[in-house]
Design a protein around this motif. Structure first.
Motif, PDB file in Angstrom:
ATOM      1  N   LEU A   1       0.883  -1.091   0.294  1.00  0.00           N
ATOM      2  CA  LEU A   1       0.402   0.139   0.252  1.00  0.00           C
ATOM      3  C   LEU A   1       0.850   1.375  -0.192  1.00  0.00           C
ATOM      4  O   LEU A   1       0.594   2.476  -0.879  1.00  0.00           O
ATOM      5  CB  LEU A   1      -1.214   0.067   1.125  1.00  0.00           C
ATOM      6  CG  LEU A   1      -1.969  -1.025   1.209  1.00  0.00           C
ATOM      7  CD1 LEU A   1      -2.437  -0.882   2.625  1.00  0.00           C
ATOM      8  CD2 LEU A   1      -2.898  -0.885   0.000  1.00  0.00           C
ATOM      9  N   ALA A   2       1.993   1.507   0.722  1.00  0.00           N
ATOM     10  CA  ALA A   2       2.867   2.974   0.884  1.00  0.00           C
ATOM     11  C   ALA A   2       3.961   2.644  -0.047  1.00  0.00           C
ATOM     12  O   ALA A   2       3.973   3.926  -0.454  1.00  0.00           O
ATOM     13  CB  ALA A   2       3.763   2.420   1.578  1.00  0.00           C
TER      14      ALA A   2
ATOM     15  N   CYS B   1       0.530   8.395 -11.678  1.00  0.00           N
ATOM     16  CA  CYS B   1      -0.074   7.366 -12.523  1.00  0.00           C
ATOM     17  C   CYS B   1      -0.888   6.721 -11.307  1.00  0.00           C
ATOM     18  O   CYS B   1      -0.534   6.804 -10.342  1.00  0.00           O
ATOM     19  CB  CYS B   1       1.191   5.458 -13.597  1.00  0.00           C
ATOM     20  SG  CYS B   1       1.918   6.325 -14.792  1.00  0.00           S
ATOM     21  N   SER B   2      -1.934   5.792 -11.785  1.00  0.00           N
ATOM     22  CA  SER B   2      -2.631   5.316 -10.666  1.00  0.00           C
ATOM     23  C   SER B   2      -2.484   3.789 -10.630  1.00  0.00           C
ATOM     24  O   SER B   2      -2.548   2.892 -11.694  1.00  0.00           O
ATOM     25  CB  SER B   2      -4.252   5.111 -11.035  1.00  0.00           C
ATOM     26  OG  SER B   2      -5.539   4.687 -10.948  1.00  0.00           O
ATOM     27  N   LEU B   3      -2.353   3.505  -9.926  1.00  0.00           N
ATOM     28  CA  LEU B   3      -1.782   2.082  -8.599  1.00  0.00           C
ATOM     29  C   LEU B   3      -2.446   1.746  -7.250  1.00  0.00           C
ATOM     30  O   LEU B   3      -2.544   2.596  -6.804  1.00  0.00           O
ATOM     31  CB  LEU B   3      -0.276   2.371  -8.550  1.00  0.00           C
ATOM     32  CG  LEU B   3       0.840   2.900  -9.866  1.00  0.00           C
ATOM     33  CD1 LEU B   3       1.731   2.689  -8.920  1.00  0.00           C
ATOM     34  CD2 LEU B   3       1.075   1.197 -10.284  1.00  0.00           C
ATOM     35  N   GLU B   4      -2.651   1.390  -7.706  1.00  0.00           N
ATOM     36  CA  GLU B   4      -3.202   0.035  -6.643  1.00  0.00           C
ATOM     37  C   GLU B   4      -2.280  -0.638  -5.151  1.00  0.00           C
ATOM     38  O   GLU B   4      -2.177  -1.702  -6.074  1.00  0.00           O
ATOM     39  CB  GLU B   4      -4.740  -0.624  -6.421  1.00  0.00           C
ATOM     40  CG  GLU B   4      -6.074   0.369  -6.900  1.00  0.00           C
ATOM     41  CD  GLU B   4      -7.438  -0.262  -7.380  1.00  0.00           C
ATOM     42  OE1 GLU B   4      -7.257  -1.070  -6.774  1.00  0.00           O
ATOM     43  OE2 GLU B   4      -7.774   0.677  -8.119  1.00  0.00           O
ATOM     44  N   GLY B   5      -2.137  -0.793  -4.182  1.00  0.00           N
ATOM     45  CA  GLY B   5      -1.826  -1.821  -3.938  1.00  0.00           C
ATOM     46  C   GLY B   5      -2.048  -2.683  -3.284  1.00  0.00           C
ATOM     47  O   GLY B   5      -3.682  -2.120  -3.026  1.00  0.00           O
ATOM     48  N   LEU B   6      -1.832  -3.344  -2.398  1.00  0.00           N
ATOM     49  CA  LEU B   6      -2.570  -4.627  -1.776  1.00  0.00           C
ATOM     50  C   LEU B   6      -2.019  -4.753   0.005  1.00  0.00           C
ATOM     51  O   LEU B   6      -0.643  -4.885   0.285  1.00  0.00           O
ATOM     52  CB  LEU B   6      -2.487  -6.270  -2.665  1.00  0.00           C
ATOM     53  CG  LEU B   6      -2.806  -5.960  -4.144  1.00  0.00           C
ATOM     54  CD1 LEU B   6      -2.068  -7.403  -5.105  1.00  0.00           C
ATOM     55  CD2 LEU B   6      -4.530  -5.793  -3.898  1.00  0.00           C
ATOM     56  N   ASP B   7      -2.428  -5.421   0.784  1.00  0.00           N
ATOM     57  CA  ASP B   7      -2.703  -5.561   1.867  1.00  0.00           C
ATOM     58  C   ASP B   7      -1.952  -6.876   2.389  1.00  0.00           C
ATOM     59  O   ASP B   7      -3.223  -7.324   2.553  1.00  0.00           O
ATOM     60  CB  ASP B   7      -3.374  -4.346   2.983  1.00  0.00           C
ATOM     61  CG  ASP B   7      -2.889  -4.864   4.460  1.00  0.00           C
ATOM     62  OD1 ASP B   7      -1.657  -5.264   4.434  1.00  0.00           O
ATOM     63  OD2 ASP B   7      -3.612  -4.536   5.084  1.00  0.00           O
TER      64      ASP B   7
END
Length: 613
Positions: A326-327, A338-344
């Motif tokens: 996420l960080a 850019c659009s980026l999604e993190g994963l916990d």
């Protein structure tokens, strides 16, 4: 001779084991220990086939020799005492430890290793997991530089890859053909130079001389398209070198000038064609890096793995399946826009935050058959492969090899493919022009021997060219003739020639036959044939030897019968050597079986990265 030794000798006769494997087993166990003899021979054989370790579950009757010889596997299993619990059976063996003692074999997490491979795998896992990853940078300035070099597209993976490398000491960038790996690195180096006030010592390296020369050439072209000042341009590295030369390999020894006690003198290292770097070489390289150095590994994770043990790039890139933390996703999004999604994902390996997979091909568009074929092969989608062939793309030509007549037509095609190159020789064109022309067309194959292997095909292509009077031998016993292409098969650092280098036999200004080799700096070196190290004719080369090269027109011939060496990765590597045109000579059934067979390189690297992460 005991029953076990007799059976192991039978396995050697069937080429399931090497003499080396049996000799290794006899060093570690005697004939009163049949189970230990079998285990030692099998772990040695696994290393010979490119595997880093032998999972104990594979030491079973059903899995011995991958099910190729069930009767022999059953006999060996019975002679070993049909072990139900290998951990108990191996307990107390003086040749084996958990790694805390220096023993020839190591048992770790139910995996049996040769000690040197276990040690190398551990060093690599530690390097990518436990080092101080973060690099110092000014976020605002870095964002400005990235925007200037890469623009403001919302979904620019090249920009993300550069941001990954700017903010980490270690970065892994993987992408297929045409995804712009070299362009990304050119812009990345420009960004590093702009963000660093002092002089950066930047080195470029690749596993082979050919790959190093191509990196030099492609990075030079990419640099021409960049808006950088003359001062910045002067700070770019002039040429790439081989990993062996970088580490200071000593001729005819295993010694290296640079190692953990004598580190390399550099600040930034770019390693291209990283899929070709085997486990041992990777361990040697990272041990020689200074603590402050940044290293960027470039490659295509879907290509063939190294000839030696391990598939390091592929294993590391598997960690990207966990996504960015996420960080990390937030940090990269702020830097790039850019659009980026993190994963916990708490147990994901930390190396996931140092990886970027380039996803957009700038070479192959929707009208490109080569691009669509590469994508179908990567997915193992045999139906899509058939659709690509049926679509009759202009850049793909498929020809069945179902008869002797078809084989002869293939030889005629190859003679035609090399015709422009041979015509330039007749016209006494400059060596540089002739060498460039040779690189435009190349016939590749999967095997070493037989009519579909590099040796048999080279002889037949040579014969056909002589029949057409396009080449002429000066005498019956002479191997040398005007136009003969040769590939170096053994490094010779004194001559500056390395395994995989290709030269063309031409006449020098005095009319003497010399072999002309292109060097990474763009110059050409002429060498007397008698001075060359081990070499072979190169009208045809194996797919393995072609890694690090691209050709305008690539032709790929597959054997008439399916063999286990024909895998998805081999086919993918072969077809992606083609820039503009691909000709495939194969039985469709053989091709489809190869696409369906994915290479499995057994190792514990992914698990060890997860444990440390």
């Amino acid at each position: 001779m005991s029953e076990m030794m007799s059976l192991l000798m039978q396995a050697m006769e069937k080429r399931l084991l090497r003499p080396l494997d049996i000799q290794f087993a006899r060093l570690l166990a005697d004939e009163s220990q049949p189970a230990l003899l079998l285990a030692a021979a099998c772990v040695s054989a696994e290393a010979g086939e490119g595997h880093v370790c032998l999972p104990l579950e594979n030491l079973s009757e059903a899995r011995l020799f991958a099910g190729r010889q069930p009767a022999l596997a059953q006999a060996l299993w019975q002679a070993a005492g049909a072990p139900e619990n290998w951990t108990e059976r191996l307990a107390g063996w003086s040749a084996l430890s958990d790694g805390s003692l220096v023993t020839p074999l190591v048992l770790n997490n139910q995996r049996l290793y040769l000690h040197r491979l276990w040690q190398s795998e551990g060093e690599i896992a530690t390097f990518f997991s436990l080092q101080d990853h973060s690099a110092k940078f000014d976020a605002h300035k870095a964002s400005e530089v990235l925007n200037h070099l890469f623009g403001n597209e919302p979904d620019n993976w090249q920009k993300i890859a550069a941001a990954v490398a700017l903010t980490r000491k270690t970065a892994v960038i993987s992408g297929g053909p045409g995804t712009g790996k070299t362009t990304t690195v050119a812009k990345l180096l420009a960004a590093m130079i702009r963000l660093n006030d002092g002089a950066l010592r930047i080195q470029l390296a690749a596993p082979t001389g050919k790959a190093a020369a191509r990196l030099t050439e492609s990075l030079g072209k990419a640099l021409q398209g960049l808006s950088v000042s003359e001062e910045e341009r002067a700070r770019f590295p002039a040429e790439a070198t081989t990993l062996h030369r970088l580490l200071g390999a000593q001729p005819d020894t295993q010694r290296l000038r640079y190692h953990a006690s004598n580190r390399l003198h550099l600040d930034v290292l770019v390693v291209d064609e990283a899929s070709m770097v085997d486990l041992s070489m990777m361990a040697k390289l990272i041990s020689a890096l200074p603590a402050h150095a940044r290293v960027i590994f470039l490659g295509d994770r879907d290509q063939l793995a190294s000839v030696e043990a391990g598939a390091v790039l592929g294993d590391i890139c598997r960690c990207s399946e966990s996504g960015y933390s996420l960080a990390r996703a937030e940090q990269l999004a702020l830097l790039t826009g850019c659009s980026l999604e993190g994963l916990d994902h708490h147990q994901a390996p930390v190396v996931r935050d140092s990886i970027c997979l380039l996803k957009k091909s700038y070479r192959f568009d929707a009208t490109s058959g080569i691009g669509q074929l590469a994508s179908a092969i990567n997915l193992g989608d045999t139906r899509q492969v058939e659709k690509v062939f049926a679509a009759a793309f202009n850049d793909i030509h498929y020809q069945s090899l179902d008869s002797g007549e078809a084989y002869q037509l293939m030889l005629d095609d190859v003679a035609q493919g090399y015709r422009p190159f041979l015509k330039l020789i007749k016209q006494n064109a400059p060596p540089a022009e002739i060498i460039t022309a040779f690189g435009r067309y190349q016939l590749l194959c999967a095997l070493r021997e037989g009519p579909f292997g590099v040796q048999g095909l080279n002889q037949r292509v040579e014969q056909r060219l002589m029949q057409l009077q396009r080449i002429r031998r000066p005498g019956m016993g002479s191997r040398w003739y005007l136009g003969r292409p040769v590939m170096i098969t053994r490094n010779d650092s004194a001559l500056g020639l390395f395994n995989g280098d290709i030269g063309i036999t031409l006449r020098d200004a005095e009319g003497q036959l010399k072999v002309f080799f292109p060097l990474p700096d763009g110059s050409i070196k002429a060498v007397q044939p008698s001075r060359l190290p081990s070499h072979e004719t190169a009208w045809v080369m194996t797919v393995h030897k072609s890694q690090g090269s691209e050709f305008d027109h690539t032709a790929f011939v597959m054997p008439a019968q399916f063999l286990p060496v024909l895998t998805r990765e081999l086919v993918y590597t072969a077809i992606t050597r083609a820039r503009n045109k691909l000709t495939l000579y194969s039985d469709l059934g053989v091709f489809q079986r190869a696409v369906a067979l994915q290479t499995q390189r057994r190792s514990g690297l992914v698990e060890r990265l997860a444990e440390l992460g």
